[in-house]
Every structure is written in structure tokens, then in C-alpha cells.
Design a protein around this motif. Structure first.
Motif, PDB file in Angstrom:
ATOM      1  N   VAL A  18       0.788  -1.153  -0.069  1.00 51.34           N
ATOM      2  CA  VAL A  18      -0.238   0.232   0.106  1.00 51.34           C
ATOM      3  C   VAL A  18       0.934   1.208   0.166  1.00 51.34           C
ATOM      4  N   LEU A  19       1.833   1.371   0.949  1.00 47.21           N
ATOM      5  CA  LEU A  19       2.875   2.487   1.008  1.00 47.21           C
ATOM      6  C   LEU A  19       3.521   2.641  -0.464  1.00 47.21           C
ATOM      7  N   ILE A  20       3.952   1.564  -1.274  1.00 45.28           N
ATOM      8  CA  ILE A  20       4.488   1.640  -2.497  1.00 45.28           C
ATOM      9  C   ILE A  20       3.664   2.331  -3.652  1.00 45.28           C
ATOM     10  N   ALA A  21       2.420   1.837  -3.367  1.00 48.52           N
ATOM     11  CA  ALA A  21       1.318   2.464  -4.500  1.00 48.52           C
ATOM     12  C   ALA A  21       0.964   3.708  -4.314  1.00 48.52           C
ATOM     13  N   ALA A  22       0.686   4.096  -2.813  1.00 44.78           N
ATOM     14  CA  ALA A  22       0.209   5.338  -2.530  1.00 44.78           C
ATOM     15  C   ALA A  22       1.080   6.604  -2.190  1.00 44.78           C
ATOM     16  N   VAL A  23       2.248   6.090  -1.511  1.00 46.79           N
ATOM     17  CA  VAL A  23       3.225   7.096  -1.053  1.00 46.79           C
ATOM     18  C   VAL A  23       4.450   7.367  -2.224  1.00 46.79           C
ATOM     19  N   VAL A  24       4.881   6.154  -2.699  1.00 42.66           N
ATOM     20  CA  VAL A  24       5.949   6.423  -3.610  1.00 42.66           C
ATOM     21  C   VAL A  24       5.715   7.550  -4.717  1.00 42.66           C
ATOM     22  N   PRO A  25       4.600   7.462  -5.620  1.00 39.23           N
ATOM     23  CA  PRO A  25       4.140   8.503  -6.484  1.00 39.23           C
ATOM     24  C   PRO A  25       4.372   9.832  -6.003  1.00 39.23           C
ATOM     25  N   MET A  26       4.025  10.157  -4.594  1.00 43.31           N
ATOM     26  CA  MET A  26       3.984  11.548  -4.163  1.00 43.31           C
ATOM     27  C   MET A  26       5.382  12.108  -3.801  1.00 43.31           C
ATOM     28  N   ILE A  27       6.234  11.446  -3.750  1.00 46.14           N
ATOM     29  CA  ILE A  27       7.669  11.828  -3.047  1.00 46.14           C
ATOM     30  C   ILE A  27       8.173  12.631  -4.107  1.00 46.14           C
ATOM     31  N   VAL A  28       8.571  13.914  -3.687  1.00 46.09           N
ATOM     32  CA  VAL A  28       9.239  14.759  -4.359  1.00 46.09           C
ATOM     33  C   VAL A  28      10.346  15.638  -3.352  1.00 46.09           C
ATOM     34  N   ARG A  29      11.734  15.427  -3.885  1.00 48.15           N
ATOM     35  CA  ARG A  29      12.796  15.854  -2.823  1.00 48.15           C
ATOM     36  C   ARG A  29      13.942  16.172  -3.704  1.00 48.15           C
ATOM     37  N   TYR A  30      14.737  17.282  -3.323  1.00 47.28           N
ATOM     38  CA  TYR A  30      16.082  17.589  -4.007  1.00 47.28           C
ATOM     39  C   TYR A  30      17.066  16.477  -3.589  1.00 47.28           C
ATOM     40  N   LYS A  31      17.942  16.274  -4.607  1.00 50.21           N
ATOM     41  CA  LYS A  31      19.035  15.377  -4.271  1.00 50.21           C
ATOM     42  C   LYS A  31      20.079  15.923  -5.379  1.00 50.21           C
ATOM     43  N   LYS A  32      21.182  16.139  -4.876  1.00 46.84           N
ATOM     44  CA  LYS A  32      22.316  16.484  -5.690  1.00 46.84           C
ATOM     45  C   LYS A  32      23.008  15.298  -5.802  1.00 46.84           C
ATOM     46  N   ILE A  33      23.598  14.716  -7.081  1.00 49.14           N
ATOM     47  CA  ILE A  33      24.065  13.428  -7.131  1.00 49.14           C
ATOM     48  C   ILE A  33      25.558  13.509  -8.175  1.00 49.14           C
ATOM     49  N   GLU A  34      26.562  13.638  -7.841  1.00 50.77           N
ATOM     50  CA  GLU A  34      27.707  13.409  -8.461  1.00 50.77           C
ATOM     51  C   GLU A  34      27.689  12.285  -9.358  1.00 50.77           C
ATOM     52  N   LEU A  35      28.201  12.604 -10.676  1.00 45.23           N
ATOM     53  CA  LEU A  35      27.928  11.613 -11.640  1.00 45.23           C
ATOM     54  C   LEU A  35      29.497  11.022 -12.140  1.00 45.23           C
ATOM     55  N   SER A  36      29.472   9.778 -12.415  1.00 39.39           N
ATOM     56  CA  SER A  36      30.625   9.134 -12.807  1.00 39.39           C
ATOM     57  C   SER A  36      31.175  10.121 -14.024  1.00 39.39           C
ATOM     58  N   GLU A  37      32.480   9.683 -14.731  1.00 35.33           N
ATOM     59  CA  GLU A  37      32.893  10.521 -15.803  1.00 35.33           C
ATOM     60  C   GLU A  37      32.196   9.935 -17.224  1.00 35.33           C
ATOM     61  N   VAL A  38      31.931   8.479 -17.201  1.00 35.14           N
ATOM     62  CA  VAL A  38      31.123   8.295 -18.341  1.00 35.14           C
ATOM     63  C   VAL A  38      29.824   8.582 -18.372  1.00 35.14           C
ATOM     64  N   VAL A  39      28.804   8.930 -17.080  1.00 38.42           N
ATOM     65  CA  VAL A  39      27.586   9.150 -17.191  1.00 38.42           C
ATOM     66  C   VAL A  39      27.361  10.742 -17.561  1.00 38.42           C
ATOM     67  N   ALA A  40      28.565  11.400 -16.766  1.00 36.94           N
ATOM     68  CA  ALA A  40      28.565  12.917 -16.945  1.00 36.94           C
ATOM     69  C   ALA A  40      28.553  13.046 -18.438  1.00 36.94           C
ATOM     70  N   SER A  41      29.316  12.550 -19.424  1.00 42.86           N
ATOM     71  CA  SER A  41      29.721  12.800 -20.865  1.00 42.86           C
ATOM     72  C   SER A  41      28.484  12.653 -21.461  1.00 42.86           C
ATOM     73  N   TYR A  42      27.345  12.208 -20.803  1.00 39.83           N
ATOM     74  CA  TYR A  42      26.059  11.893 -21.345  1.00 39.83           C
ATOM     75  C   TYR A  42      25.169  12.781 -20.979  1.00 39.83           C
ATOM     76  N   TRP A  43      25.467  13.845 -20.067  1.00 37.24           N
ATOM     77  CA  TRP A  43      24.567  14.569 -19.268  1.00 37.24           C
ATOM     78  C   TRP A  43      25.043  16.022 -19.723  1.00 37.24           C
ATOM     79  N   THR A  44      24.165  16.845 -19.130  1.00 33.25           N
ATOM     80  CA  THR A  44      24.414  18.161 -19.350  1.00 33.25           C
ATOM     81  C   THR A  44      25.587  18.770 -18.466  1.00 33.25           C
TER      82      THR A  44
END
Length: 622
Positions: A18-44
Motif C-alpha cells: 500500500v505504501l508503494i502504491a500510495a506514497v512513492v508516487p507522491m515523493i518529491v525531494r531535492y537530491k544532488k548526485i555527483e556523476l561518474s565520468e562516463v555518465v557525465a559525458s552523456y549528461w548536461t
């Protein structure tokens, strides 16, 4: 009547789902994630600032672990250490194995495990989808459990719809102080709150808690069909009123997403449900007319507010269907570097841009008759008022008014040893920067992360002349199919689409996306996404899973009298399944929405098994 303690225990077993169905879709929260070199080359940039996916992924995995623990206790104490017997496990198990193999053999294994920025749908998340499906199939047996989940799910949907409608009407909840305090960390609140802006080009459109309006369309089409069918069968006045209100909010949000995939999903689902119910619709026509009247009022008010954009969106479905058969070509027929020229050919004119020392800004343009076209400077009062030390050149245009769609300028390289020139070219709503290399005597184009690419065509498969189909999905699909053809068995690994998509197809991006710097990170088709990420065997398993469920339940409900609770919610779950599965032809699987779908599928199978197990026993008990 069963004891209250027993009912409470059954709800506690179901609580993580029930928590997955009802709560997970509502979650909005800021997170800054450092990217690996490979992934960063495909990101802005070298990091990702995520609001809508990362924490949904974290909570999904956490709740899935709780669901597994809860199910283990239930399995040992209540189920007699036996799973329900069903053939559905076979395609689920095959899909699971292919996810593991695709991850193990992926050349981008880290991304396969963690997921790509803004998506985070790696191997653990895909496994969680299958896990919660199997748990839901086996755990949900009593009416109280189904009601617990459905009430929580619809309540969550109404809250999400209200948040989305605040965006639609220009009062985004996430832009006010309360909303920002909920989604931003306290330490960085002052800095982040002033810079945060989720708007989509100023349009009246909602994305709710999913960021992308397309994902909102998939979610609300699924929940809309669920609520409408439940409303249709409701007899209790309180339940009828609550479902009436819920359907109104969800309908409004479904409209506000302006997602044609969501519109199509709900429309096809409605058609199939209407065929199943057949004459029964007329027995409750008054109830449906009241709901239909509510929908008409909501549609009219929202359409008036948007100056007719809702009508245009619905009418565009017919135009898209016509284009699917006729094809729609891009304005640009050829874009390449040849004999020191930039060839820019459209259906209307064939132009060649080149440089020499005698032309203004060293730039000249030839038409198809090799005649030099007369150029003029574009008036730009705003530029004249700036006090920039290194003021850039003003845009030029053609004197010929028939070529008014073109604007361009030459930017000189400040490095005296580097004589390369940059031609910044705008054509209608397309814009690109082309570097002329004097040593190589050719043009190159600036693409994502300002990398320089040659002007080369990339292999496509299918959709020739139909690249603009379904908001340019035809182009994406045409570039995806050759890649699936290269690795048909295992694919490239979960959530690795952006890494292996031909991002160097800057010519295609310029033609069809208007911007060569755009990053294509998803195929806009859930089925191609599965085939690409985990291979065609896994895709076949998913299609078989969906197909078996659809065919079985179509037969199960087609001649049903819907005389009891389980048959009624079974049809509602089938309606939700159809809406999402159809929208999946134009939208992707994402961690914001997919968990709800897999739980709905698990519930639907649980209902199906209950109905079959109780057939021939004097009817199912409510």
C-alpha cells in the motif's frame, strides 16, 4: 464475521505494498548526485539535481524490502509455505533472469545497477517491480486488503491531481514556501528556492509529482479508468459520492497533462470496457450521465482557461493518425559538409554557405543556380544598448523576403592561431552552431556538452518519411531499432539507453528536434525500452505476461453479470491495465508510475485466481 485483530493483521501484511502504491508516487525531494565520468559525458553537467526520481527509487526499494519481510512472515505463518498456483510466474521468472543477465554482461554495468540520471530505473528497481507483483498476487486475499489498497491509491491520486492542477492554473504548489520547504533541504533552502522553476515553456500544463507531463498522462489514465469503473458499480451513497469526486479530480488532471498517450490509453480502455459491459451500461445510464456531465463541465472550464488548447490536443489525435499513414517529412532534406560548403537543402530552396576573404564577415551564400545571395544586417536595438566589451556580431538575414526564415551570424575565434569560424544559423525554430575548419576545409557541428561532431547521417530502420510521427517519436524509434538488432538477446543493460543511443546523430537531432545539443535518454516506448535494455527474450516474456492476462480476463468478464465485489474490482483493474499498456506504446516505464502499474497487475491476477478457485462452489463470497 472475522475478529478485528485478524483484519488488522491482514492489513499490516499488505501495508508495504500500500505504501508503494500510495506514497512513492507522491515523493518529491531535492537530491544532488555527483556523476561518474562516463555518465557525465552523456549528461548536461558533471552532477544531477534530481527532484522526482531518486528518492522515489530509494523508498521503492525500502518498501519492497519491507514487503518481502512481510510476505516471508505471511508465507511461513499463514500461507502454509505455498505460493498460489499460476502460469504467470513463468514469464515473470524469465524476465527476472534476463534482467540479471543483461546487467551482468552490460558494458555500462554501473549504470545498469544505479540507473541513469533523472530516471534511476536500474536492475534493483526492475527486480522490485517483479517482486511486488508476485507478493501482491499471493498476499491479497480478503476484501479488506483490496479496499485498503484501493482507498489509499485513489486518495493519493486525488492529492497528486490537486498538486498537478495547481500547476495547470499557474499556482504551482512546489513554487510556494510550504511546497519548497517540503522538497528542499534546510541548509540550501535560501539558495535553491530562488532558482527553482519546473515550468514547461509557460504553457498551461501539469506534471504533478512526475516532472514529465507524459508520465502524468500514463498515471492519470490508469487511475481514471479505475475510478470510473468503481463508480459505475458503486451502490453505497457515500462510496458513490467519494468516487464521483475522485473521478472528477483525476479526470481534470488527466486532461491537464495534455498527454496524447494518456488520452489514447483511456479512450481505448473505455471502448473495451463498454464492449464488455454491453447492455449493462443502459441499466445504470443515469449514474453515467451525471458523471459525464461533470466531465463536460470540467473540460469546458479548462478549455476556456487555455483558450482552446484542450480541444486542439484531442483533435490532434486524428491528425497524428493521418500522418501515420501518409508520413510527414522534415523541412530539411539535406545537411552536410561538401567541397568547403555547408549544404543546407530544404524542399523550398537549396543553399550553400561558404567563406572567402572578399565577402562580408567572410561569409557568402549560394543558391542552387550558384548565384550569391544578397545579405543584410538584422536590426537589434537590444544589442546596441549592451555594454559588453567583446560584443558578438549581429545576425544577418537575406534581402530576399522569401528567405525570411533564415538568420545567421559569424563568430570569429579570439585565438589568433586558430582560424576556425563559427556560423550560428537559425532556420525557423531550429538553431545550430557550425564550425568551419580552414585546415580541413569543412564544416562540423557543435552537439551535446559542446562537443564537435562531423555532419554525418546515422543508420535508421523504418519510419522513413515518418520521423515526425507522434511528436518526433518516429525518429527516435528509427534510431532505436538498429541498436536492438545488434544486441537482440541481452540488450545493453537496464537504464543504459542514453549511453548507447547514437548521440552523435547531430544531423538527425537538428532536423527533428531543432537542437543538435539535445540528449536523447529514453525511447518513448515502454516495449522498445524493455527490448533495448534487457533484450528481446525479456520483451517476449513481458508481452506474453500481458497477453495471457488480457485474454484470460477478457473471457472472464465478457459474459459476467458482475454480481459480486471481486468481479467488479476485477474489471476496474483490467481497465486500468489496458490504459497503461496502451499508453506504453508512446511513453516509457519510469519509477514514478511503473510501481503502481505492477501492483495493479498483481491485484488483477489475485482477483482472477480467486474467481477461478471459487467457481463451481455456489459463487464467490464477498
Amino acid at each position: 464475521m472475522r475478529p478485528i485483530a485478524e483484519k488488522l493483521k491482514e492489513k499490516l501484511y499488505a501495508l508495504p505494498i500500500v505504501l508503494i502504491a500510495a506514497v512513492v508516487p507522491m515523493i518529491v525531494r531535492y537530491k544532488k548526485i555527483e556523476l561518474s565520468e562516463v555518465v557525465a559525458s552523456y549528461w548536461t553537467r558533471d552532477y544531477n539535481t534530481d527532484f522526482f526520481s531518486y528518492y522515489k527509487m530509494i523508498f521503492l526499494l525500502g518498501f519492497s524490502l519491507l514487503a518481502l519481510i512481510s510476505f516471508y512472515i505471511y508465507f511461513k505463518k499463514e500461507a502454509g509455505k505455498r505460493l498460489k498456483k499460476t502460469a504467470y510466474y513463468y514469464p515473470i521468472f524469465i524476465y527476472l533472469i534476463m534482467i540479471l543477465l543483461a546487467t551482468f554482461f552490460s558494458k555500462a554495468q554501473l549504470t545498469s545497477l544505479q540507473g541513469f540520471p533523472d530516471r534511476y530505473e536500474g536492475m534493483p528497481v526492475l527486480i522490485a517491480y517483479l517482486l511486488i507483483t508476485v507478493i501482491t498476487i499471493n498476499l491479497f486475499n480478503k476484501k479488506e486488503q483490496f479496499e485498503f489498497l484501493l482507498k489509499a491509491l485513489l486518495t493519493s491520486a486525488v492529492i497528486i491531481a490537486i498538486i498537478g492542477l495547481s500547476q495547470f492554473f499557474g499556482y504551482d504548489f512546489f513554487q510556494n514556501v510550504l511546497g519548497q520547504k517540503l522538497i528542499l533541504p534546510g541548509k540550501e533552502f535560501a539558495e535553491l528556492s530562488t532558482a527553482m522553476d519546473f515550468r514547461f515553456a509557460g504553457r498551461n500544463i501539469l506534471f504533478a509529482t512526475f516532472y514529465n507531463p507524459n508520465y502524468a498522462g500514463s498515471y492519470f489514465s490508469m487511475l481514471l479508468m479505475l475510478s470510473i469503473v468503481l463508480y459505475f458499480f458503486a451502490e453505497n451513497k457515500k462510496r458513490l459520492f467519494l468516487l464521483f469526486i475522485a473521478s472528477g479530480f483525476i479526470f481534470a488532471a488527466w486532461l491537464g497533462s495534455l498527454s496524447r498517450a494518456g488520452i489514447l490509453g483511456a479512450m481505448i480502455s473505455t471502448l473495451i470496457v463498454a464492449v464488455i459491459l454491453n447492455k449493462r451500461i443502459f441499466k445504470k445510464y443515469k449514474k453515467l450521465l451525471v458523471l459525464f456531465f461533470l466531465f463536460i463541465v470540467i473540460f469546458s472550464l479548462m478549455d476556456i482557461y487555455t483558450a482552446g488548447s484542450l480541444r486542439k490536443e484531442f483533435l490532434s489525435l486524428g491528425a497524428e493518425t493521418e500522418l501515420a499513414f501518409q508520413g510527414e517529412k522534415t523541412e530539411i532534406e539535406e545537411l552536410k559538409s561538401e567541397n568547403s560548403y555547408l549544404k543546407f537543402y530544404t524542399a523550398a530552396e537549396k543553399l550553400r554557405f561558404g567563406f572567402d576573404s572578399e565577402a562580408a564577415n567572410n561569409l557568402y551564400v549560394l543558391n542552387e543556380d550558384d548565384q550569391r545571395l544578397e545579405l543584410s544586417l538584422t536590426k537589434n536595438e537590444e544589442k546596441k544598448q549592451t555594454n559588453q566589451k567583446n560584443q558578438e556580431a549581429e545576425f544577418m538575414s537575406f534581402v530576399n523576403p522569401d528567405l525570411a526564415a533564415y538568420k545567421f551570424r559569424v563568430i570569429e575565434n579570439s585565438d589568433p592561431e586558430n582560424k576556425n569560424k563559427i556560423l550560428e544559423l537559425k532556420y525557423a525554430n531550429k538553431s545550430g552552431s557550425f564550425i568551419y575548419n580552414s585546415k580541413l576545409k569543412g564544416f562540423f557541428i557543435i552537439g551535446m556538452r559542446n562537443n564537435i561532431y562531423p555532419l554525418e547521417e546515422v543508420e535508421g530502420l523504418g519510419f522513413e518519411g515518418k520521423e515526425m510521427l507522434a511528436s518526433k517519436r518516429g525518429y527516435i524509434w528509427s534510431r532505436t531499432l538498429p541498436l536492438i538488432k545488434e544486441k537482440p538477446l541481452l540488450g545493453y543493460g537496464p537504464d543504459t539507453y542514453a549511453i548507447f543511443f547514437p548521440q552523435h546523430d547531430v544531423v538527425g537531432k537538428f532536423k527533428y528536434f531543432n537542437n543538435p545539443k539535445v540528449i536523447v535518454d529514453k525511447p518513448h516506448n515502454m516495449y522498445l525500452q524493455i527490448g533495448f535494455n534487457t533484450g528481446l527474450i525479456s520483451l517476449a516474456a513481458v508481452i506474453i505476461l500481458f497477453g495471457i492476462y488480457f485474454v484470460r480476463n477478457l473471457k472472464l468478464y465478457f459474459n459476467s453479470e458482475f454480481e459480486n465485489y471481486y468481479r467488479q474490482i476485477g474489471l476496474a483493474l483490467l481497465a486500468a491495465f489496458i490504459a497503461y499498456a496502451v499508453a506504453g506504446f508512446f511513453n516509457d516505464s519510469v519509477v514514478s508510475v511503473a510501481p503502481v502499474f505492477w501492483i495493479i497487475l498483481g491485484l488483477a491476477v489475485a482477483v482472477e485466481l480467486r474467481l477461478k478457485n471459487h467457481s463451481g462452489r455456489g459463487g464467490e463470497r464477498i
